[in-house]
Write an enzyme that holds these catalytic residues in place. Structure first.
Site, PDB file in Angstrom:
ATOM      1  N   SER A  76       2.022  75.478  20.093  1.00 36.13           N
ATOM      2  CA  SER A  76       1.693  76.488  21.082  1.00 36.13           C
ATOM      3  C   SER A  76       2.244  75.966  22.409  1.00 36.13           C
ATOM      4  O   SER A  76       1.865  74.894  22.867  1.00 36.13           O
ATOM      5  CB  SER A  76       0.171  76.652  21.150  1.00 36.13           C
ATOM      6  OG  SER A  76      -0.161  77.470  22.242  1.00 36.13           O
ATOM      7  N   SER A  77       3.169  76.732  23.003  1.00 33.97           N
ATOM      8  CA  SER A  77       3.860  76.252  24.206  1.00 33.97           C
ATOM      9  C   SER A  77       2.910  76.165  25.394  1.00 33.97           C
ATOM     10  O   SER A  77       1.814  76.730  25.366  1.00 33.97           O
ATOM     11  CB  SER A  77       4.994  77.210  24.547  1.00 33.97           C
ATOM     12  OG  SER A  77       5.762  77.483  23.400  1.00 33.97           O
ATOM     13  N   MET A  78       3.370  75.490  26.454  1.00 25.97           N
ATOM     14  CA  MET A  78       2.566  75.410  27.685  1.00 25.97           C
ATOM     15  C   MET A  78       2.294  76.825  28.199  1.00 25.97           C
ATOM     16  O   MET A  78       3.230  77.612  28.357  1.00 25.97           O
ATOM     17  CB  MET A  78       3.348  74.673  28.777  1.00 25.97           C
ATOM     18  CG  MET A  78       3.584  73.231  28.505  1.00 25.97           C
ATOM     19  SD  MET A  78       4.711  72.555  29.740  1.00 25.97           S
ATOM     20  CE  MET A  78       3.644  72.505  31.177  1.00 25.97           C
TER      21      MET A  78
END
Ligand SMILES: C[S@@+](CC[C@H](N)C(=O)[O-])C[C@H]1O[C@@H](n2cnc3c(N)ncnc32)[C@H](O)[C@@H]1O
Length: 370
Positions: A76-78
């Site tokens: 899950s990206s920033m």
């Protein structure tokens, strides 16, 4: 975050899409930590609400156990990156969006909250990740269609799209995405070269005739590469067998090691060199006794070069071998970049056609590849 995304941010928490066992990446220490909701729900929630990227799968699912694996293959990206990309995407009511890289499903859930689940479709290459993403989206009440497949081909069945957003890094933007996007539509994708890990989001607008797409890079990012566009390290011995160093051409350079010694994301020199010098990989050895060899390996033939930077000398020794003179190419590219006032990521752009992709500086007409 742009204000138009605040309602989606408030209504669709990242936590609803994260697994119990996950590995947040602490951006300050550079470490991956493990956190399990069943053992420490408070710590888990804290990480879910942080601005850190969170690894959710290692080694294409082959990894078992709670320790971090070797290479992350889904995450899950920033949140700050997710929302900057959504802002760049510039969606409007009623538009249809194709996402490449479902991952946890959070990004498609945000899009679905904004546009309606029936207007969003997402493609995920990993079967287990696709199933988990699909379940999370259904559980949350935003049943986006999750396609298990290779996003390189887009998803023609639901085309045309007004927007295509990739959440994995590319080295080649597939023409299929242009064919599946309406004229005037937008393709947003993290893009970089083989030179090093630096990449930036390309924001391409599809031309009126649908045959090309062009636009600037908007910001540096660090995404995991699309599966089919990963590449292992060059095998040193195949390039530099015994005796090759002695047989190579020798010269010197006065360039300092600064632009070449770090192999990092967000490095603009690495990004610019990759744009100017195609099909080359750049690797720097660890500094030892004041010496740091920096290597360049050609991908179209076995050309190679090494620059031996030394703290105690103003001039570094260069060895080059093969049909290409890789260091000469890189040195020329470096002077070109300095002479243009060291352009940052945002001054560069990309044009994609059926024949390939052409980088440019400041304006699509200002290019250098044939
Ligand atoms: C950074 S994660 C995506 C994050 C996701 N958008 C989210 O909201 O959680 C990148 C994802 O791209 C997927 N991926 C890699 N190569 C792909 C391909 N060829 N087609 C579709 N998905 C791919 C990976 O399996 C991984 O799940």
């Amino acid at each position: 975050m742009t204000p138009d995304w605040t309602p989606a941010f408030e209504a669709v928490p990242r936590a609803a899409f994260l697994p119990d066992l996950m590995w947040p990446h602490d951006m300050e220490t550079g470490r991956d930590v493990v956190v399990d909701r069943t053992r420490d729900p408070e710590a888990w929630q804290g990480h879910a609400d942080s601005n850190n990227p969170i690894v959710t799968q290692w080694d294409d699912g082959a990894h078992e156990g709670t320790d971090p694996g070797t290479s992350f293959s889904s995450s899950s990206s920033m949140p700050s990156v997710v929302f900057s990309m959504l802002a760049d995407l510039d969606v409007h009511d009623g538009q249809r969006v194709l996402e490449i890289g479902t991952g946890t499903g959070w990004n498609s859930a945000l899009l679905a909250h904004r546009l309606g689940a029936s207007n969003v479709v997402t493609v995920e290459v990993d079967g287990d990740v696709a199933s988990a993403g699909r379940e999370a989206l259904e559980r949350f009440g935003l049943p986006v269609e999750v396609v298990h497949g290779d996003g390189f081909h887009g998803f023609a069945d639901r085309a045309p799209y007004d927007r295509v957003i990739a959440t994995c890094g590319l080295r080649t933007i597939p023409y299929a995405w242009l064919e599946q996007t309406t004229p005037g539509g937008v393709i947003l994708a993290p893009w970089g070269t083989y030179y090093g890990p630096s990449e930036a989001t390309a924001l391409l607008v599809v031309a009126g005739d649908g045959r090309s797409a062009s636009g600037p890079f908007t910001r540096p990012v660090a995404f995991m590469r699309m599966r089919s566009q990963r590449r292992g390290w060059p095998r040193h011995g195949e390039y530099v067998p015994a005796g090759a160093m002695e047989a190579a051409d020798r010269s010197t350079t006065r360039i300092g090691e600064d632009g070449f010694s770090s192999i990092e994301s967000f490095d603009v020199v690495g990004f610019a060199m990759g744009l100017r010098v195609p099909d080359v990989v750049h690797l720097a050895d660890r500094k030892k006794d004041g010496r740091r060899p920096v290597w360049f390996y050609g991908l179209t033939d076995k050309s190679w070069a090494v620059v031996d930077f030394r703290d105690d000398r103003k001039e570094a020794t260069v060895h080059q071998s093969g049909p290409r003179r890789l260091w000469d190419e890189v040195e020329d590219a470096y002077h070109w970049w300095v002479d243009r006032d060291r352009p940052g990521f945002e001054r560069f752009g990309l044009t994609v056609t059926a024949d390939g992709q052409i980088p440019w500086l400041d304006d699509p007409s200002n290019t250098w590849l044939p």
